[in-house]
Design a protein around this motif. Structure first.
Motif, PDB file in Angstrom:
ATOM      1  N   HIS A 153       0.816  -1.221   0.000  1.00  0.00           N
ATOM      2  CA  HIS A 153       0.000   0.000   0.000  1.00  0.00           C
ATOM      3  C   HIS A 153       0.849   1.271   0.000  1.00  0.00           C
ATOM      4  O   HIS A 153       0.399   2.303   0.506  1.00  0.00           O
ATOM      5  CB  HIS A 153      -0.936  -0.005   1.211  1.00  0.00           C
ATOM      6  CG  HIS A 153      -1.923  -1.122   1.201  1.00  0.00           C
ATOM      7  ND1 HIS A 153      -2.992  -1.164   0.348  1.00  0.00           N
ATOM      8  CD2 HIS A 153      -1.987  -2.260   1.935  1.00  0.00           C
ATOM      9  CE1 HIS A 153      -3.679  -2.264   0.564  1.00  0.00           C
ATOM     10  NE2 HIS A 153      -3.088  -2.950   1.519  1.00  0.00           N
ATOM     11  N   LYS A 154       2.016   1.214  -0.595  1.00  0.00           N
ATOM     12  CA  LYS A 154       2.872   2.401  -0.607  1.00  0.00           C
ATOM     13  C   LYS A 154       2.262   3.547  -1.412  1.00  0.00           C
ATOM     14  O   LYS A 154       2.577   4.708  -1.179  1.00  0.00           O
ATOM     15  CB  LYS A 154       4.265   2.058  -1.124  1.00  0.00           C
ATOM     16  CG  LYS A 154       4.309   1.597  -2.550  1.00  0.00           C
ATOM     17  CD  LYS A 154       5.709   1.202  -2.950  1.00  0.00           C
ATOM     18  CE  LYS A 154       5.659   0.516  -4.311  1.00  0.00           C
ATOM     19  NZ  LYS A 154       6.873  -0.210  -4.567  1.00  0.00           N
ATOM     20  N   HIS A 155       1.335   3.222  -2.322  1.00  0.00           N
ATOM     21  CA  HIS A 155       0.673   4.282  -3.087  1.00  0.00           C
ATOM     22  C   HIS A 155      -0.123   5.222  -2.189  1.00  0.00           C
ATOM     23  O   HIS A 155      -0.286   6.396  -2.509  1.00  0.00           O
ATOM     24  CB  HIS A 155      -0.213   3.683  -4.179  1.00  0.00           C
ATOM     25  CG  HIS A 155      -1.354   2.870  -3.649  1.00  0.00           C
ATOM     26  ND1 HIS A 155      -1.203   1.567  -3.218  1.00  0.00           N
ATOM     27  CD2 HIS A 155      -2.663   3.183  -3.461  1.00  0.00           C
ATOM     28  CE1 HIS A 155      -2.366   1.108  -2.802  1.00  0.00           C
ATOM     29  NE2 HIS A 155      -3.272   2.067  -2.929  1.00  0.00           N
ATOM     30  N   LEU A 156      -0.607   4.730  -1.050  1.00  0.00           N
ATOM     31  CA  LEU A 156      -1.327   5.599  -0.120  1.00  0.00           C
ATOM     32  C   LEU A 156      -0.402   6.636   0.505  1.00  0.00           C
ATOM     33  O   LEU A 156      -0.784   7.803   0.676  1.00  0.00           O
ATOM     34  CB  LEU A 156      -1.988   4.755   0.980  1.00  0.00           C
ATOM     35  CG  LEU A 156      -3.066   3.774   0.528  1.00  0.00           C
ATOM     36  CD1 LEU A 156      -3.497   2.898   1.685  1.00  0.00           C
ATOM     37  CD2 LEU A 156      -4.234   4.499  -0.085  1.00  0.00           C
ATOM     38  N   ILE A 157       0.809   6.232   0.842  1.00  0.00           N
ATOM     39  CA  ILE A 157       1.793   7.163   1.413  1.00  0.00           C
ATOM     40  C   ILE A 157       2.302   8.119   0.327  1.00  0.00           C
ATOM     41  O   ILE A 157       2.447   9.321   0.575  1.00  0.00           O
ATOM     42  CB  ILE A 157       2.973   6.381   2.041  1.00  0.00           C
ATOM     43  CG1 ILE A 157       2.482   5.341   3.046  1.00  0.00           C
ATOM     44  CG2 ILE A 157       3.984   7.326   2.657  1.00  0.00           C
ATOM     45  CD1 ILE A 157       1.767   5.898   4.233  1.00  0.00           C
ATOM     46  N   ILE A 158       2.544   7.583  -0.869  1.00  0.00           N
ATOM     47  CA  ILE A 158       3.038   8.417  -1.971  1.00  0.00           C
ATOM     48  C   ILE A 158       2.004   9.470  -2.354  1.00  0.00           C
ATOM     49  O   ILE A 158       2.343  10.625  -2.602  1.00  0.00           O
ATOM     50  CB  ILE A 158       3.421   7.536  -3.181  1.00  0.00           C
ATOM     51  CG1 ILE A 158       4.656   6.703  -2.849  1.00  0.00           C
ATOM     52  CG2 ILE A 158       3.674   8.380  -4.422  1.00  0.00           C
ATOM     53  CD1 ILE A 158       4.983   5.642  -3.877  1.00  0.00           C
TER      54      ILE A 158
END
Length: 141
Positions: free
Chosen positions: A99-104
């Motif tokens: 879920h790194k897209h949420l942080i990005i």
């Protein structure tokens, strides 16, 4: 709940910037054949305006980051309770990767909003060009 929240946030945003059009006025400049839009805030309204601009910068980023972290944490907690062969920290790392897209996306929100905040605090009066369309496009980008 989401529909109600959208309405409440929209109303709050409109009300929080309501002071701005009230303190604007137009000045006709016969020498340069143009009309200037001027704003004059009292010191207390200026402090409130600065607070509102910072608030509208920090709160969306904070809420998006907190919700991303809570999503990642709750998924990792559930997976750690079901799949006992991996530790909780391993599940957290896997969920961060997944879920790194949420942080990005929350970081992109800050990067895209930063120029507006910098322009607000660093801008002073300047003589604008005759063709202000490029400045207007740059502002909205």
């Amino acid at each position: 709940m989401a529909k109600l929240l959208i309405i409440v946030i929209s109303l709050f945003t409109c009300v929080s910037f309501l002071h701005d059009p009230i303190h604007r006025y137009l000045i006709d400049d016969d020498e340069e054949q143009r009309t200037w839009c001027m704003v004059h805030f009292t010191p207390s309204i200026e402090i409130f305006n600065s607070f509102i601009n910072i608030f509208h910068f920090i709160v969306p980023f904070g809420l998006k980051l907190i919700s991303a972290m809570s999503i990642i944490g709750s998924i990792a907690t559930r997976r750690a309770s079901v799949k006992k062969q991996n530790s909780y920290m391993e599940h957290i790392k896997m969920q961060f990767r997944k879920h790194k897209h949420l942080i990005i996306s929350s970081s992109c929100l800050v990067i895209l909003a930063m120029p507006r905040l910098i322009i607000y605090f660093a801008s002073e009066c300047m003589k604008s060009a005759r063709e202000p369309l490029i400045f207007l496009i740059g502002y909205f980008v």
